[in-house]
Scaffold this active site. Structure first.
Site, PDB file in Angstrom:
ATOM      1  CE  LYS A  36       7.840  -1.650 -10.365  1.00 49.98           C
ATOM      2  NZ  LYS A  36       7.993  -2.202 -11.633  1.00 49.98           N
TER       3      LYS A  36
ATOM      4  CB  CYS B  95      -0.778   0.109   1.484  1.00 55.00           C
ATOM      5  SG  CYS B  95      -1.835  -1.418   1.654  1.00 55.00           S
TER       6      CYS B  95
HETATM    7  C1  AGP Z   1       6.981  -8.375 -12.555  1.00 55.81           C
HETATM    8  O1  AGP Z   1       6.559  -7.839 -13.802  1.00 55.81           O
HETATM    9  C2  AGP Z   1       6.027  -8.443 -11.461  1.00 55.81           C
HETATM   10  N1  AGP Z   1       5.235  -7.179 -11.274  1.00 55.81           N
HETATM   11  C3  AGP Z   1       6.452  -9.002 -10.204  1.00 55.81           C
HETATM   12  O2  AGP Z   1       6.815 -10.251 -10.505  1.00 55.81           O
HETATM   13  C4  AGP Z   1       7.738  -8.508  -9.479  1.00 55.81           C
HETATM   14  O3  AGP Z   1       8.726  -8.952 -10.599  1.00 55.81           O
HETATM   15  C5  AGP Z   1       8.074  -9.184  -8.208  1.00 55.81           C
HETATM   16  O4  AGP Z   1       6.938  -8.935  -7.628  1.00 55.81           O
HETATM   17  C6  AGP Z   1       9.546  -8.837  -7.946  1.00 55.81           C
HETATM   18  O5  AGP Z   1       9.323  -7.446  -7.414  1.00 55.81           O
HETATM   19  P1  AGP Z   1      11.095  -7.013  -7.081  1.00 55.81           P
HETATM   20  O6  AGP Z   1      11.747  -7.066  -8.275  1.00 55.81           O
HETATM   21  O7  AGP Z   1      10.643  -5.507  -6.585  1.00 55.81           O
HETATM   22  O8  AGP Z   1      11.381  -7.700  -5.705  1.00 55.81           O
END
Ligand code: AGP
Length: 649
Positions: free
Chosen positions: A644, A2
């Site tokens: 994200k 969040c």
């Molecule tokens: C990637 O397109 C996704 N949004 C998701 O798999 C992301 O790569 C994953 O949550 C890891 O995030 P981070 O690289 O910030 O650790």
């Protein structure tokens, strides 16, 4: 997961020239400047939330104090709904204090009643994280006669604080008493009835930064700080503050417009360093692009260079990566850990470590690493890959490895992230802020840094000579141009993306270091278009997945000109024999060879090397998913159910 923001004090006109920020600040374009040249606190909150919306967008809300009394507005869905509500029902006065929240639901379905801020009688709270013992706390409070209006864990915090205030404690005392009762992760911002110059923030397990807006530039009425702001990440503060402090684990902070007192987990006053906030409002906007994702895809010829140069100078053929305390020759194996895209990046590096450096590599999903790893798999070096540097699964895995005495190396894109601060060694990617939920430029930046790491390992283990090293380094000189060549075919990818929009399943196949790229392509496709997609090693197709194939299931084949290419092309033909439409990504010669066959759409890519193939073949994965998503009308930058940075386990 969040996003939270808080502000106390007055922000002068954002257009005032400031030493470390651009004058023309896009934030101002989104803010209403009041007639006294100050900015309404709600506008500041909404601008901060606009920049944090990528962290979660199930619902949003803001709260302020009007004549000392708590007022709040909350709306389900995107931030726009809250903006509409505020236009219909504005607060009775602009105010100089407030908190805001944009939500990714953890406890309680997305709804207005579960939207933050959550309040008791005398206090209102916004929260990022998960309170793991909230049920026990809720039961205890219910026994004391407290009535809950939501299903959230956050509301428990509001009522605990309320109970302390009811017993006559001051807000600071109530916070000091309440925080130890909470088990789990939180970043909090709190307002208190009757205290319109008091904002309290706290962090444990979820990021929180403190921003200072200097008065001296806004008006000459007084010097020092005119306002303090809190936010989940510095992006929300860009262009609105002059300095920023990244609160440490367990810190909590008591703020007025002009004063800030930071306490550590033991409630001792501590000093934390502050630094100019280099970002500005421009970095948080799409510019001329329709979506952040397309902007970030097209930034890659530049960001891959920015990430490469600290470690590789391809023109001078210099490898300048230096890792303190790592003796590559003595390592028996290396472990790579990440989630989602970052995990697939680690899978690519496995091939490179083993092929180039003769160093066995284990790749682990972060959420599995802690619960699966046995002592026998204790690699001396564990590499953690994370764009945000805040992903709870990856952060927890890194802390677990540190506890076991393993050397931790983090590859992160947010230099101030928790992982960047806690890892033994940090290698930064320089992709710049990545706003779109789907990771693009960060992933090719991660691959670049890992390629440099693998070459350092190969050199350190003496399994590569100077000539071979030089050839690998030289290949990177072509990378920006190769990226640009792929991006120049934008219209072709748009056309094919539209064709894919009708598919009910899409398969991606590749071999060697392009097998993880096929997995990444499938992830991009499913997270952006909501079409079911799967990636497989091309050789695995015949062991089951081929049963899925018919004329409605396109197979996207990644076949770079390497020693496995013929085998991959054979697997492609097996799929063709089952009427599957084929999209072939390969070198020009192979595309020409198959291009005239019915059912094959060839997409010629630049000729690549061992290290550059996974990078170059990643871009079509991004473009196909992007244009397919646009054709299907999904929310490209904020796909449903996603966030994200997944800061909960
Ligand atoms: C990637 O397109 C996704 N949004 C998701 O798999 C992301 O790569 C994953 O949550 C890891 O995030 P981070 O690289 O910030 O650790």
């Amino acid at each position: 997961m969040c996003g939270i923001v808080g502000v106390v004090g007055r922000l002068g006109n954002l257009n005032a020239a400031r030493p470390n920020q651009s004058v023309a600040n896009d934030a101002a374009a989104n803010l209403v400047i009041n007639n006294d040249n100050s900015i309404g606190v709600v506008d500041v909150l909404m601008e901060g939330l606009r920049r944090l919306e990528y962290r979660g967008y199930d619902s949003a809300g803001v709260a302020t104090l009007v004549d000392g009394k708590i007022e709040r507005r909350r709306a389900m869905g995107k931030l726009e709904n809250l903006r509409t509500l505020l236009a219909e029902k504005p607060f009775h006065q602009p105010g100089t204090i407030g908190i805001g929240h944009t939500r990714w639901a953890t406890h309680g379905e997305p709804s207005t009643r579960n939207a933050h801020p959550h309040k008791g009688e005398r206090v209102v709270v916004v929260h990022n994280g998960i309170i793991e013992n909230y049920r026990d706390l809720r039961d205890e409070l219910t026994k004391r006669g407290v009535t809950f209006t939501s299903e959230t864990d956050t509301e428990v915090i509001a009522h605990l604080l309320d109970q302390a205030l009811l017993r006559g404690l001051k807000p600071q005392q109530a916070v000091a008493e309440t925080l130890p009762l909470l088990h789990g992760a939180f970043a909090l911002a709190m307002l208190f009835q009757g205290y319109d110059d008091l904002l309290i923030g706290a962090r444990r397990g979820s990021p929180l930064c403190l921003g200072y807006r200097n008065a001296a530039i806004d008006d000459d009425s007084h010097t020092g700080v005119a306002a303090h702001l809190l936010a989940s990440d510095a992006l929300a503060l860009a262009g609105m503050v002059d300095q920023v402090t990244y609160l440490e684990e367990g810190d909590w902070v008591v703020l007025s417009a002009m004063q800030a007192v930071i306490y550590n987990a033991d409630n001792q006053v501590v000093a934390r360093p502050s630094q100019p906030l280099a970002m500005n409002g421009q970095q948080t906007d799409k510019g001329l692009f329709p979506h952040f994702m397309l902007k970030e895809i097209h930034e890659q010829p530049a960001t891959v260079v920015d990430s490469l140069l600290p470690f590789i100078n391809p023109l001078e053929r210099q490898l300048t990566i230096d890792l303190p305390g790592i003796d590559w020759a003595k390592l028996h194996h290396v472990t790579l850990v990440g989630c989602g895209t970052a995990f697939y990046v680690g899978m690519v590096a496995k091939y490179w470590f083993e092929e180039l450096a003769a160093l066995p590599a284990i790749v682990d999903i972060a959420s599995e690493f802690r619960y699966r790893a046995t002592r026998s798999q204790m690699a001396e070096l564990v590499v953690f890959v994370s764009q945000s540097g805040e992903t709870a699964d990856t952060l927890a895995a890194m802390r677990f490895a540190k506890e076991r005495g393993q050397k931790t190396l983090a590859i992160v894109n947010v230099p101030t992230s928790t992982m960047a601060r806690e890892a033994d060694i940090v290698l930064h990617t320089h992709a710049g802020p990545e706003i779109s939920v789907a990771s693009t430029k960060a992933s090719t930046a991660q691959l670049t840094v890992l390629a440099a790491l693998c070459l350092a390992a190969a050199r350190g283990r003496g399994v590569i000579n100077a000539e071979q090293l030089s050839a690998h380094l030289a290949a990177f000189a072509d990378l920006p141009g190769q990226f640009a060549a792929v991006l120049a075919e934008d219209d072709t990818y748009r056309r094919i993306g539209v064709q894919l929009a009708e598919a009910r399943n899409i398969l991606f196949i590749g071999r060697g270091s392009c097998y993880p790229v096929a997995m990444e392509g499938a992830l991009k496709m499913k997270e952006l278009t909501y079409i079911h997609a799967e990636g497989f090693p091309a050789g695995e197709l015949k062991h089951g997945p081929i049963a899925l194939l018919d004329s409605g299931v396109p197979v996207i084949t990644l076949a770079p000109p390497d020693r496995l290419q013929e085998k991959t092309l054979s697997n492609m033909q097996e799929a063709m024999a089952r009427s599957a439409p084929i999209i072939l990504l390969s070198d020009a010669a192979s595309c020409q060879r198959f291009g005239n066959q019915a059912g094959i759409t060839p997409l010629a890519l630049p000729t690549t090397s061992t290290l550059t193939a996974p990078l170059v073949y990643t871009l079509p994965m991004q473009l196909l998913a992007y244009y397919c998503a646009v054709a299907r009308g999904t929310d490209v930058d904020q796909p449903r159910n996603l966030a994200k940075s997944v800061t909960v386990e």
